[in-house]
Design an enzyme around this catalytic site. Structure first.
Site, short mmCIF file in Angstrom:
data_model
loop_
_atom_site.label_atom_id
_atom_site.label_comp_id
_atom_site.label_asym_id
_atom_site.label_seq_id
_atom_site.Cartn_x
_atom_site.Cartn_y
_atom_site.Cartn_z
N HIS A 14 -2.65 23.43 -14.39
CA HIS A 14 -1.56 24.39 -14.59
C HIS A 14 -1.78 25.17 -15.89
O HIS A 14 -0.93 25.96 -16.28
CB HIS A 14 -0.21 23.64 -14.67
CG HIS A 14 0.24 23.07 -13.37
ND1 HIS A 14 -0.34 21.95 -12.81
CD2 HIS A 14 1.21 23.46 -12.50
CE1 HIS A 14 0.27 21.67 -11.67
NE2 HIS A 14 1.21 22.57 -11.45
N ALA A 16 -3.34 28.05 -17.84
CA ALA A 16 -3.88 29.35 -17.48
C ALA A 16 -5.26 29.59 -18.08
O ALA A 16 -6.16 30.12 -17.41
CB ALA A 16 -2.92 30.46 -17.90
N GLY A 17 -5.46 29.19 -19.34
CA GLY A 17 -6.77 29.39 -19.97
C GLY A 17 -7.85 28.56 -19.32
O GLY A 17 -8.96 29.04 -19.09
N ASP A 74 -10.21 17.43 -17.98
CA ASP A 74 -9.43 16.92 -19.09
C ASP A 74 -10.29 17.05 -20.32
O ASP A 74 -11.44 16.59 -20.33
CB ASP A 74 -9.00 15.47 -18.87
CG ASP A 74 -7.86 15.10 -19.82
OD1 ASP A 74 -6.78 15.69 -19.68
OD2 ASP A 74 -8.05 14.25 -20.70
N PHE A 163 -8.93 30.01 -25.80
CA PHE A 163 -7.55 29.50 -25.78
C PHE A 163 -7.52 28.19 -26.55
O PHE A 163 -8.55 27.69 -27.01
CB PHE A 163 -7.05 29.31 -24.35
CG PHE A 163 -7.77 28.23 -23.57
CD1 PHE A 163 -7.20 26.98 -23.41
CD2 PHE A 163 -9.01 28.48 -22.99
CE1 PHE A 163 -7.87 25.99 -22.69
CE2 PHE A 163 -9.68 27.50 -22.28
CZ PHE A 163 -9.10 26.25 -22.13
N GLY A 164 -6.33 27.65 -26.71
CA GLY A 164 -6.20 26.36 -27.37
C GLY A 164 -6.68 26.39 -28.81
O GLY A 164 -6.31 27.28 -29.59
N ASP A 166 -9.71 26.92 -29.88
CA ASP A 166 -10.98 27.64 -30.03
C ASP A 166 -11.14 28.35 -31.37
O ASP A 166 -12.23 28.37 -31.94
CB ASP A 166 -11.15 28.66 -28.89
CG ASP A 166 -11.56 28.00 -27.58
OD1 ASP A 166 -11.79 26.77 -27.57
OD2 ASP A 166 -11.65 28.72 -26.56
N LYS A 186 -19.53 31.85 -25.06
CA LYS A 186 -18.98 30.50 -25.22
C LYS A 186 -19.59 29.54 -24.22
O LYS A 186 -19.98 28.42 -24.59
CB LYS A 186 -17.46 30.53 -25.08
CG LYS A 186 -16.81 29.15 -25.19
CD LYS A 186 -15.31 29.23 -24.97
CE LYS A 186 -14.70 27.84 -24.93
NZ LYS A 186 -13.25 27.85 -24.66
#
Length: 214
Positions: A14, A16-17, A74, A163-164, A166, A186
């Site tokens: 769920h 999005a990134g 994960d 995202f997150g 990074d 990346k």
């Protein structure tokens, strides 16, 4: 090892990134894929204490709900000076009281924790991003693939890509953070390449080599 004999799968996420990155990686292989978010599947409780356990929980939930093979990820940031935190709780560090996730706030929490430890020098901020992909079938069979990339935590955050966390992770041997890299830089990998840069790309490379026919 079980081969994947279909190109129709569910991306068990769920986020999005994460969905975007997995879509970038599976695109060249002709997959038809929808995410668990697209299908309105309920997010399972991630009760595992390892990346492998949580990846399997997510993949199995989507595989059983859809009747199709499902691919989950994960992943997390493992910081040596913080005894491996945030680790499997990487997303939890970003959770606000209202249930939303704020990664700018999470990065500040990481920096504050490092400052409280007195770990300000580059060599004291070693870390790695870990990704475990799980491919699950509706019958309960799973295959797991782990990828890791070494680096260190920087401050302040740099870049708006990815995202997150990074923007605060600089992989070993590179001048840019993941947040400053394009998706192509990346991942550092496409079909046929020998090398891969990101943790997710390294795990995906193992998935391709193991479960997809050449």
């Amino acid at each position: 090892m079980r081969k994947l004999d279909t190109r129709t799968i569910v991306v068990a996420s769920h986020n999005a990134g994460k969905i975007r990155e997995i879509a970038d990686l599976i695109g060249p292989f002709g997959f038809s894929a929808k995410s668990a978010a697209d299908l309105n599947f309920e997010e399972p409780d991630e009760t595992g204490t390892t990346f492998e356990e949580n990846a399997a929980i997510k993949a199995l939930a989507s595989a059983k709900a859809s009747g199709l093979p499902a691919l989950s990820d994960d992943s997390g940031l493992v910081i040596d000076a913080l005894d491996g935190a945030p680790g499997v709780y990487t997303a939890n560090w970003a959770e606000r009281e209202d249930g939303s996730r704020d990664f700018a706030w999470a990065m500040e929490k990481v920096e504050k924790a490092l400052e409280e430890k007195g770990t300000m020098a580059r060599e004291q901020r070693t870390a790695r991003f870990v990704s475990v992909l799980c491919l699950a079938w509706p019958d309960g069979h799973t295959e797991l693939f782990r990828g890791e990339v070494e680096g260190h935590v920087v401050w302040p955050p740099r870049g708006t890509q990815g995202f997150g966390y990074d923007p605060v992770f600089q992989p070993e041997g590179y001048a840019e953070t993941f947040g400053e890299m394009s998706a192509e830089q990346k991942h550092g990998w496409k079909p046929g390449d020998a090398q891969a840069l990101s943790h997710r790309a390294r795990a995906f490379k193992l998935f391709v080599e193991t479960c997809l026919d050449a």
